[in-house]
Design a protein around this motif. Sequence first.
Motif, PDB file in Angstrom:
ATOM      1  N   UNK A 355       0.853  -1.196   0.000  1.00  0.00           N
ATOM      2  CA  UNK A 355       0.000   0.000   0.000  1.00  0.00           C
ATOM      3  C   UNK A 355       0.884   1.239   0.000  1.00  0.00           C
ATOM      4  N   UNK A 356       0.582   2.196  -0.888  1.00  0.00           N
ATOM      5  CA  UNK A 356       1.407   3.396  -0.989  1.00  0.00           C
ATOM      6  C   UNK A 356       0.524   4.648  -1.084  1.00  0.00           C
ATOM      7  N   UNK A 357      -0.184   4.956  -0.004  1.00  0.00           N
ATOM      8  CA  UNK A 357      -1.059   6.128  -0.036  1.00  0.00           C
ATOM      9  C   UNK A 357      -0.257   7.411  -0.278  1.00  0.00           C
ATOM     10  N   UNK A 783      -0.275  -1.986  -5.198  1.00  0.00           N
ATOM     11  CA  UNK A 783      -0.288  -0.585  -4.781  1.00  0.00           C
ATOM     12  C   UNK A 783      -0.620   0.390  -5.902  1.00  0.00           C
ATOM     13  N   UNK A 784      -0.815  -0.092  -7.113  1.00  0.00           N
ATOM     14  CA  UNK A 784      -1.002   0.821  -8.240  1.00  0.00           C
ATOM     15  C   UNK A 784      -2.257   1.680  -8.098  1.00  0.00           C
ATOM     16  N   UNK A 785      -3.257   1.188  -7.386  1.00  0.00           N
ATOM     17  CA  UNK A 785      -4.463   2.000  -7.180  1.00  0.00           C
ATOM     18  C   UNK A 785      -4.172   3.245  -6.346  1.00  0.00           C
ATOM     19  N   UNK A 786      -3.104   3.194  -5.529  1.00  0.00           N
ATOM     20  CA  UNK A 786      -2.736   4.355  -4.722  1.00  0.00           C
ATOM     21  C   UNK A 786      -2.022   5.425  -5.539  1.00  0.00           C
ATOM     22  N   UNK A 787      -1.445   5.027  -6.659  1.00  0.00           N
ATOM     23  CA  UNK A 787      -0.644   5.936  -7.471  1.00  0.00           C
ATOM     24  C   UNK A 787      -1.563   6.817  -8.310  1.00  0.00           C
ATOM     25  N   UNK A 790      -1.904   9.793 -13.506  1.00  0.00           N
ATOM     26  CA  UNK A 790      -0.923  10.375 -14.424  1.00  0.00           C
ATOM     27  C   UNK A 790       0.467   9.766 -14.249  1.00  0.00           C
ATOM     28  N   UNK A 791       0.727   9.144 -13.106  1.00  0.00           N
ATOM     29  CA  UNK A 791       2.046   8.563 -12.832  1.00  0.00           C
ATOM     30  C   UNK A 791       2.104   7.055 -13.042  1.00  0.00           C
ATOM     31  N   UNK A 792       0.947   6.423 -13.292  1.00  0.00           N
ATOM     32  CA  UNK A 792       0.955   4.969 -13.462  1.00  0.00           C
ATOM     33  C   UNK A 792       1.616   4.594 -14.783  1.00  0.00           C
ATOM     34  N   UNK A 793       2.433   3.551 -14.770  1.00  0.00           N
ATOM     35  CA  UNK A 793       3.129   3.143 -16.003  1.00  0.00           C
ATOM     36  C   UNK A 793       2.163   2.609 -17.060  1.00  0.00           C
TER      37      UNK A 793
END
Length: 820
Positions: A355-357, A783-787, A790-793
């Motif tokens: 998780x990366x809030x 954790x991609x949902x936290x990103x 615009x920054x998701x690969x």
Amino acid sequence: MKSRFKYLIASTLIISLAFGFQNTLGQTLKKYEINAEVAPVKIYSDHLKMGGSNPKGETILVNNYFLSKSGNPFIPITGEFHFSRYPNQYWEESIQKMKAGGINIIATYVFWNIHEEHEGKFRWDGDRDLKKFIALCAKNDMYVFVRVGPFCHGEIRNGGLPDWLLGRPLMIRSNDPAYLSYVEKLYDEIGTQLKGTYFKDGGSVIGIQLENEYQHSAAPWGLTYAGQPHDWTAAESDLSLTQAGVGVSETKNPYADLGNDHMKILKSLALKAGMDVPLYTATGWGNAAIVTNESIPVTAAYAYPFWTAHKDISPFFLYKDMHCDPDYAPVRYQPEDYPAFPAELGTGIMTVYSRRPIVEQKSFDAMMNRCLGSGANGLGYYMYHSGSTPRGDRYYFSDEAYGLPKISYDFQAPIGEFGQVREGFQRLKLINRFAQEFGDLLAPMTTVLPENAPILKPENVTDLRYAVRIKDNSGFLFVNNFQDDLKTTDKPDIQIAIKTGGDVVTIPEASGFTMKEGENVIFPFHLAINGADLIYATAQLYTKSDDGKMPYYVFVSQDGSNAEFSFAKSNGLSIKKSPGISLDQNEKRILVKCSKGTSEFTANVKGRQTKILVIEKSLALQSYLVTIKGQKSLMFSDAVILQENDMISALSAGRNAFTIHVYPKFLGKLNAENAAVLASVNNSLMSEFNISVPEFKLEPTVRQIGERKTVVTLPPSLNGLNDLFLNIDYTGDTGMGFLDGELVTDEFWKGTLWQIGLKKFYPNAASKEMVFYFRPVNEGASYLDDISPKDRPDFSKLKQVLNIRKISFTPEYKVNLQFE
């Protein structure tokens, strides 16, 4: 508890948003009304066994509603800073930064396993030197709360319990005599370090926190096996009710009495070790145990928790009466018997691997506005100043079992892992100064809510959120327009009528004010300013000065707004206007209208003059309170301004030239060490000084070793800089930095710039290579949902992405200033 809450709700009235009228400009005002004719809160203190005095006769006391210092209501502003997570040679600079941010108490953990990693061998040297840290706080006039454990959490391995404790024949966090004997040894060691530093001795330690989240939460044991469920550091009797992180706990603990006894025993052991202080606290949220009537049950609010399965929209931006209804209720204590004192308000959050809030820094002051408006009479920030978790002889002290970085404890805090000052620092500064300067007025005030407050949901971002605090017809209007993980709407043309015991105050009287998306305000009404009655202002109180020949008050307006001030008409009052100010008078009031930007006017009451400075929020965010030649002054700069005695320092990251403005005008000379100073001559309200130092230019030498390993050659010296930040702009999964083959820094990628302060590694790092190892982010990572989107690969071509875009340096310059 509920009867008073219902009374306050029943005494309020809100007019539907559907109702409005056309003002003279043809705009439709959205009118709200709130009845603040309420009974004052009942204040009592005989039940509380706390408080104390120092050799000067100064006192710190507590009642059921607020703290007082030498008889005056006092709002503590507490910033968490873990001394053992930061290099001791830079502690004082960090303490000065916290003071510059408006903090008046530093809270710090004493992590048991960091000080007694090996049984029976306590260490208090280097970055573990608690006594040195306390002395530096005292030198800089900062109070201290020491959180002594034995269990701390703080994202430390085992929550601070030593590994060897698991191998001893005892039951942890219980009344087991064997366990308590170890706790007694720990407390005795801490007491030895704190000897002579207590408030009663004339020192700065005013408070002790006992345990942490007892019978509520725990940390996983670090000794575990891959794939094994978490094994919590809690007594076996409490395991079934132990949860991860902070949350609501609805189930009553059948062992609550044992828990209450345990907390009493811990306090007795602390006193036996000499920890005699005016204030004791215990984390009281979520049915946790406290020492009834002998500790303040502090509360918490985390809007971006990493311990939940996914993002959740929190209730922590909705007003309530926190004195009756604490966050994370139900609680084990009677809330009306204690002040509402939030000690862990989430100014940032950690990231864990899964998780990366991402914490929006606007949330910081928005949450504090909500808490003060909801009756909080203390603010505590966790974390305020972050750091790096040290490595032990046998393992990393970080909570690896929980999935945290091995070293980084950046927390996205107002002051970052390497001392970086961020937007949240500047935003909180405005709230902190208001609470410090006007806390004596605010603390005794009762909270009043609009009638829709109990039914307003966090998902509702269209209805206005507001509250009032009032005492004797004087008070403050709080409005908040921020919600975590949602975008609120701009709210134009607002007009709020507050019915007091004496009259109705309509803010503003004819037009409306606009609440911009994500922002918040605090407006005063019936504020006494040196004999003048300020009926209302559409600008927020910031600070004041009563020293010198010309006292002044400073207010902050919303950017782009025209603030107005309505003063009650009296025979002795006159207003002296200046450019950008217009006046409108009738038989009841004098209305002062300010143009956008910076303006000043003077209120004269029977010959006593008070200047009123109005600045926009964007400028206020660049402000610092300093003392120049005995005069309380404001300095405005892009640089960070610190003060120690008569010496003022400016820290400028990335800019070798910066400007300082001083209010009131300083007519003397400014000298700058190793810098050029050019004073500007102008007719503005402030002095202006342009300061420049030689520019430091350096491009990093970078070479690539395969796809995942990057090598950066560090410069031979920092060339007189205060710090040199290494910036890594990349997309990946994790990053790790090594010096001489040892891991010294790491990060979990979350779409933000990775910034590393290098000064902590010098002089040993001179001309050495720092080796970075990156891992790619995988499609479908949890954790991609936290990103941010615009920054998701883009995984359309590759299922793994690693992209190191740019590596650069940012120099931080330091200039010492002397006013003559």
